[in-house]
Design a protein around this motif. Structure first.
Motif, PDB file in Angstrom:
ATOM      1  N   LEU A  79       0.802  -1.219   0.000  1.00  0.00           N
ATOM      2  CA  LEU A  79       0.000   0.000   0.000  1.00  0.00           C
ATOM      3  C   LEU A  79       0.839   1.275   0.000  1.00  0.00           C
ATOM      4  O   LEU A  79       0.371   2.328  -0.438  1.00  0.00           O
ATOM      5  CB  LEU A  79      -0.948   0.002   1.197  1.00  0.00           C
ATOM      6  N   ASN A  80       2.065   1.211   0.482  1.00  0.00           N
ATOM      7  CA  ASN A  80       2.899   2.405   0.550  1.00  0.00           C
ATOM      8  C   ASN A  80       3.982   2.461  -0.519  1.00  0.00           C
ATOM      9  O   ASN A  80       4.797   3.377  -0.516  1.00  0.00           O
ATOM     10  CB  ASN A  80       3.528   2.526   1.943  1.00  0.00           C
ATOM     11  N   SER A  81       3.991   1.501  -1.415  1.00  0.00           N
ATOM     12  CA  SER A  81       4.968   1.505  -2.497  1.00  0.00           C
ATOM     13  C   SER A  81       4.414   2.305  -3.676  1.00  0.00           C
ATOM     14  O   SER A  81       3.215   2.267  -3.958  1.00  0.00           O
ATOM     15  CB  SER A  81       5.258   0.079  -2.970  1.00  0.00           C
ATOM     16  N   ARG A  82       5.306   3.015  -4.344  1.00  0.00           N
ATOM     17  CA  ARG A  82       4.923   3.709  -5.577  1.00  0.00           C
ATOM     18  C   ARG A  82       4.922   2.647  -6.679  1.00  0.00           C
ATOM     19  O   ARG A  82       5.950   2.002  -6.921  1.00  0.00           O
ATOM     20  CB  ARG A  82       5.908   4.817  -5.903  1.00  0.00           C
ATOM     21  N   ILE A  83       3.777   2.456  -7.325  1.00  0.00           N
ATOM     22  CA  ILE A  83       3.661   1.443  -8.372  1.00  0.00           C
ATOM     23  C   ILE A  83       3.441   2.132  -9.707  1.00  0.00           C
ATOM     24  O   ILE A  83       2.481   2.889  -9.872  1.00  0.00           O
ATOM     25  CB  ILE A  83       2.518   0.451  -8.064  1.00  0.00           C
ATOM     26  N   THR A  84       4.344   1.863 -10.638  1.00  0.00           N
ATOM     27  CA  THR A  84       4.304   2.476 -11.963  1.00  0.00           C
ATOM     28  C   THR A  84       4.193   1.394 -13.023  1.00  0.00           C
ATOM     29  O   THR A  84       4.971   0.440 -13.028  1.00  0.00           O
ATOM     30  CB  THR A  84       5.577   3.304 -12.218  1.00  0.00           C
ATOM     31  N   VAL A  85       3.239   1.562 -13.925  1.00  0.00           N
ATOM     32  CA  VAL A  85       3.107   0.673 -15.075  1.00  0.00           C
ATOM     33  C   VAL A  85       3.803   1.366 -16.245  1.00  0.00           C
ATOM     34  O   VAL A  85       3.457   2.499 -16.599  1.00  0.00           O
ATOM     35  CB  VAL A  85       1.630   0.385 -15.396  1.00  0.00           C
ATOM     36  N   LEU A  86       4.773   0.697 -16.806  1.00  0.00           N
ATOM     37  CA  LEU A  86       5.543   1.242 -17.925  1.00  0.00           C
ATOM     38  C   LEU A  86       4.786   0.958 -19.220  1.00  0.00           C
ATOM     39  O   LEU A  86       4.948  -0.096 -19.831  1.00  0.00           O
ATOM     40  CB  LEU A  86       6.945   0.629 -17.937  1.00  0.00           C
ATOM     41  N   GLN A  87       3.949   1.901 -19.611  1.00  0.00           N
ATOM     42  CA  GLN A  87       3.005   1.667 -20.703  1.00  0.00           C
ATOM     43  C   GLN A  87       3.662   1.284 -22.027  1.00  0.00           C
ATOM     44  O   GLN A  87       3.108   0.489 -22.786  1.00  0.00           O
ATOM     45  CB  GLN A  87       2.102   2.877 -20.895  1.00  0.00           C
ATOM     46  N   ASP A  88       4.836   1.809 -22.309  1.00  0.00           N
ATOM     47  CA  ASP A  88       5.510   1.486 -23.567  1.00  0.00           C
ATOM     48  C   ASP A  88       6.249   0.161 -23.513  1.00  0.00           C
ATOM     49  O   ASP A  88       6.793  -0.289 -24.520  1.00  0.00           O
ATOM     50  CB  ASP A  88       6.484   2.604 -23.947  1.00  0.00           C
ATOM     51  N   LEU A  89       6.272  -0.464 -22.333  1.00  0.00           N
ATOM     52  CA  LEU A  89       6.904  -1.773 -22.177  1.00  0.00           C
ATOM     53  C   LEU A  89       5.871  -2.852 -21.862  1.00  0.00           C
ATOM     54  O   LEU A  89       6.198  -3.922 -21.351  1.00  0.00           O
ATOM     55  CB  LEU A  89       7.973  -1.730 -21.081  1.00  0.00           C
TER      56      LEU A  89
END
Length: 179
Positions: free
Chosen positions: A145-155
């Motif tokens: 819940l406290n982690s920054r989660i990023t989806v790399l859309q171009d990957l």
């Protein structure tokens, strides 16, 4: 800062095999470069492998998606292209997680073990955006819940570009960073 890159199901069957598609093939070099970059920065990398048994068509998922794929031990089950090298070498900071369905309940414990605790930042890439990428992103959010989660859309990619975009919109609406 602990950084974790999750590479979801970048396997032969999803790239050039039973469920392969052109957009997935185009991801090989950018994903391989991202893996090298994260490792060079001292981050960790977790690869997931969709892993099924020969009786796959008799499972609930097999009835939903009746195409035998990623049967353990077959060529289609292995990581694709340049990433396949990570299956045959042991490097600190790399784990491969075999998962029997779209989202893995084991992805959080495997991530914690690999990172020595909760990662501060999680980057997600791979295939298929609207199925396994979304499923695992949700499991990760539930556990970190406290982690920054990023989806790399171009990957990330899906066979239908509209499905890819819809999945990214869904994730953005749930508070994921889309980069």
């Amino acid at each position: 800062m602990s950084k974790l890159l999750i590479v979801v199901d970048y396997q032969n069957d999803f790239v050039a095999g039973a469920l392969g598609f052109e957009a997935a093939r185009a991801l090989e070099d950018p994903i391989a470069d991202m893996v090298k970059q994260v490792l060079a920065e001292g981050g960790r990398v977790l690869f997931t492998r969709d892993t099924h048994q020969p009786d796959y068509l008799n499972t609930r998922e097999g009835k939903f998606l009746p195409v035998p794929h990623c049967i353990k031990g077959t060529d289609g089950w292995h990581l694709y292209g340049r990433l396949a090298a990570y299956e045959s070498i042991t490097l600190p900071g790399i784990t491969i997680l075999d998962k029997p369905t779209f989202g893995s309940a084991q992805i959080a414990p495997a991530s914690r073990t690999l990172c020595g605790g909760d990662p501060e930042e999680i980057l997600i890439c791979g295939v298929v955006t609207n199925i396994c990428v979304v499923s695992n992103a949700i499991v990760l959010h539930t556990n970190f819940l406290n982690s920054r989660i990023t989806v790399l859309q171009d990957l990330c990619a899906a066979p239908d570009p509209a499905d890819h975009q819809n999945a990214l919109r869904l994730l953005a609406g749930m508070g994921y960073h889309i980069q």
